[in-house]
Design a protein around this motif. Structure first.
Motif, PDB file in Angstrom:
ATOM      1  N   LYS A  33       0.815  -1.222   0.000  1.00  0.00           N
ATOM      2  CA  LYS A  33       0.000   0.000   0.000  1.00  0.00           C
ATOM      3  C   LYS A  33       0.844   1.265   0.000  1.00  0.00           C
ATOM      4  CE  LYS A  33      -2.698  -1.109   3.532  1.00  0.00           C
ATOM      5  NZ  LYS A  33      -2.603  -2.559   3.663  1.00  0.00           N
ATOM      6  N   GLN A  34       2.027   1.208   0.631  1.00  0.00           N
ATOM      7  CA  GLN A  34       2.894   2.381   0.698  1.00  0.00           C
ATOM      8  C   GLN A  34       4.091   2.270  -0.256  1.00  0.00           C
ATOM      9  OE1 GLN A  34       2.017   4.987   2.510  1.00  0.00           O
ATOM     10  NE2 GLN A  34       0.230   3.946   3.356  1.00  0.00           N
ATOM     11  N   GLY A  35       4.021   1.331  -1.187  1.00  0.00           N
ATOM     12  CA  GLY A  35       5.111   1.171  -2.147  1.00  0.00           C
ATOM     13  C   GLY A  35       6.314   0.446  -1.601  1.00  0.00           C
ATOM     14  N   GLN A  36       6.154  -0.236  -0.445  1.00  0.00           N
ATOM     15  CA  GLN A  36       7.312  -0.829   0.233  1.00  0.00           C
ATOM     16  C   GLN A  36       7.894  -2.047  -0.473  1.00  0.00           C
ATOM     17  OE1 GLN A  36       4.093  -0.578   1.368  1.00  0.00           O
ATOM     18  NE2 GLN A  36       3.793  -1.837   3.181  1.00  0.00           N
ATOM     19  N   LEU A  37       7.223  -2.546  -1.517  1.00  0.00           N
ATOM     20  CA  LEU A  37       7.810  -3.616  -2.320  1.00  0.00           C
ATOM     21  C   LEU A  37       8.563  -3.058  -3.522  1.00  0.00           C
ATOM     22  CD1 LEU A  37       4.973  -6.319  -2.356  1.00  0.00           C
ATOM     23  CD2 LEU A  37       6.826  -6.004  -0.702  1.00  0.00           C
ATOM     24  N   GLU A  58      24.550  -0.250  -4.699  1.00  0.00           N
ATOM     25  CA  GLU A  58      24.128   1.142  -4.722  1.00  0.00           C
ATOM     26  C   GLU A  58      22.896   1.196  -3.835  1.00  0.00           C
ATOM     27  OE1 GLU A  58      25.416   3.823  -6.041  1.00  0.00           O
ATOM     28  OE2 GLU A  58      27.059   2.898  -7.143  1.00  0.00           O
ATOM     29  N   THR A  59      22.683   2.286  -3.145  1.00  0.00           N
ATOM     30  CA  THR A  59      21.660   2.286  -2.103  1.00  0.00           C
ATOM     31  C   THR A  59      20.359   2.872  -2.619  1.00  0.00           C
ATOM     32  OG1 THR A  59      23.432   2.561  -0.496  1.00  0.00           O
ATOM     33  CG2 THR A  59      21.198   2.897   0.285  1.00  0.00           C
ATOM     34  N   TYR A  60      19.355   2.002  -2.745  1.00  0.00           N
ATOM     35  CA  TYR A  60      18.036   2.370  -3.216  1.00  0.00           C
ATOM     36  C   TYR A  60      17.039   2.304  -2.067  1.00  0.00           C
ATOM     37  CZ  TYR A  60      19.573   2.028  -8.085  1.00  0.00           C
ATOM     38  OH  TYR A  60      20.219   2.222  -9.276  1.00  0.00           O
ATOM     39  N   ALA A  61      16.021   3.155  -2.152  1.00  0.00           N
ATOM     40  CA  ALA A  61      14.977   3.186  -1.135  1.00  0.00           C
ATOM     41  C   ALA A  61      13.615   3.262  -1.815  1.00  0.00           C
ATOM     42  CB  ALA A  61      15.171   4.386  -0.207  1.00  0.00           C
ATOM     43  N   PHE A  62      12.599   2.725  -1.160  1.00  0.00           N
ATOM     44  CA  PHE A  62      11.238   2.826  -1.671  1.00  0.00           C
ATOM     45  C   PHE A  62      10.250   2.592  -0.533  1.00  0.00           C
ATOM     46  CE2 PHE A  62      13.497  -0.985  -2.960  1.00  0.00           C
ATOM     47  CZ  PHE A  62      12.761  -2.040  -2.448  1.00  0.00           C
ATOM     48  N   GLY A  63       9.040   3.140  -0.706  1.00  0.00           N
ATOM     49  CA  GLY A  63       8.013   2.994   0.309  1.00  0.00           C
ATOM     50  C   GLY A  63       7.619   4.315   0.940  1.00  0.00           C
TER      51      GLY A  63
END
Length: 408
Positions: free
Chosen positions: A70-74, A126-131
């Motif tokens: 729901k918050q894009g955490q995948l 490389e450091t990626y983030a999501f959610g």
């Protein structure tokens, strides 16, 4: 080939166990996935990390994701019609079975570490983030209620090599290959190890070095609870903590509303035996656990909130300092705290659990005991006993184990 398997048990209303939409609770360990390791990738990490309601798995230098989105955490994009994989349930905003994340192509990325917060995720090389990013927990320089639905580079960490990731519900701690410690996200109780600044709403929105840890001699492991963090340094010789300490979860001999600044935790037998080493740590919501080797065996110490049997010893008051657990064998080598339950495995592949057994979180196999609080450790008997336990992981009423087939 090395035969390995992923087992899971506990709650799965949002698909966080990966067993499909029909299973909402699993009361004993169930095999989820064959993790057969390709020899070309045998030296790559095999990690399972869980957030509040989502799960990340890396092996063979590939990333699998499942659970709540729901918050894009995948990191799968914005919906079934325009998502990266187009397979998750757009109505429920969940991916109910593990799916290979197409963005992290192993021909381009070497995934070294992964981390899950409440509703956010971090991946490196490389450091990626999501959610979710409402408290700045993605480290992209802002705090916003609009979630980041796809993997996004953290600008200030471009070219920085990260070896450890630890996420609380709404904050993140990263350790570089050079043992520089960064943090970002909510810091209203010192979760980020930074001075609380009310002018920013208590948020740290960009990767910020924890200055008190500058020059530290090697970071071996870092783990975070809802508002506090533990860090093992100096090849297992030292344990460091900071953050929220309402229940004594920092283990410094006090408890209260004042945040704990970066400081060392005094472990009982760690001070009495110069050869003692910390071999594992884990943070629950408001409790902590550490395993220290002791004269050829191990000693398990626990502290923090006594609620829901989390301390495993019939305590009626919080423990403000590390306290030995005398009801576990001296062969414990791995521990994993969920929100209100804890797991501990042994060198001879036994598994113990205690705390709140809701939804089968402890894997004891009985629906009748799902709301029972196990105030002392119980041995979990299952088919896991046929395997070598490589790793264990827990979150909110969920549990996982990575195991190896010892019969081959």
């Amino acid at each position: 080939m090395i035969k390995k398997y992923l087992y899971c048990w506990g709650v799965s209303y949002s698909g966080q166990l990966g067993l499909g939409s029909a299973i909402t609770s699993q009361y004993q360990p169930k095999k989820l996935k064959d993790l057969t390791i390709n020899a070309d990738y045998r030296h790559y990490p095999k990690q399972i990390k869980t957030g509040s309601y989502h799960t990340l798995l890396t092996y063979n230098s590939q990333l699998y994701v499942w659970g709540d989105h729901k918050q894009g955490q995948l990191g799968l994009g914005g919906g079934s019609s325009n998502s990266l994989v187009g397979r998750y349930d757009d109505h429920h905003h969940s991916q109910f079975t593990p799916v290979l994340h197409p963005f992290f192509d192993r021909s381009k990325f070497e995934i070294k570490s992964i981390g899950c917060g409440g509703y956010h995720s971090i991946d490196t090389y490389e450091t990626y983030a999501f959610g979710r990013n409402n408290e700045g927990q993605l480290g992209i320089g802002s705090a916003q209620f609009t979630s980041i639905l796809e993997p996004t580079l953290i600008p200030d960490l471009t070219g920085v090599q990260i070896k450890h990731i630890s996420c609380g519900p709404n904050y993140t701690v990263l350790v570089t290959n050079d043992n520089i410690v960064y943090s970002f996200g909510m810091n209203d109780f010192g979760q980020c190890g930074q001075k609380v600044d009310s002018a920013t709403g208590g948020r740290v929105t960009k990767p910020t070095v924890i200055k008190e840890l500058s020059g530290i001699n090697g970071v071996d492991k870092v783990t975070s609870g809802w508002g506090h963090t533990l860090m093992v340094t100096n090849n297992g010789d030292s344990l460091i903590t900071w953050g929220s300490n309402f229940h004594g979860q920092c283990g410094v001999g006090t408890k209260g509303k004042d945040p704990i600044t970066v400081q060392q935790v005094k472990l009982i037998n760690g001070n009495s035996n110069n050869n003692s080493k910390i071999i594992d740590i884990s943070c629950g919501s408001a409790a902590s656990i550490a395993v220290v080797n002791d004269n050829g065996g191990s000693n398990t110490l626990i502290w923090g909130s006594c609620g829901d049997g989390k301390l495993g010893g019939n305590q009626t008051e919080d423990l403000k300092s590390p306290t030995p657990m005398d009801n576990l064998p001296n062969t414990i080598n791995k521990v994993a705290f969920g929100t209100d339950h804890c797991l501990a495995s042994t060198t001879d592949n036994r598994l113990f659990g205690w705390g709140f057994g809701q939804h089968g979180a402890l894997g004891v196999g009985s629906t009748r005991d799902q709301l029972k609080v196990y105030k002392t450790p119980i041995e979990i008997k299952s088919e896991l006993n046929n395997y070598a336990i490589d790793d264990i992981e827990s979150s909110i009423d969920t549990s996982f184990a990575i195991v190896s087939d010892i019969s081959i």
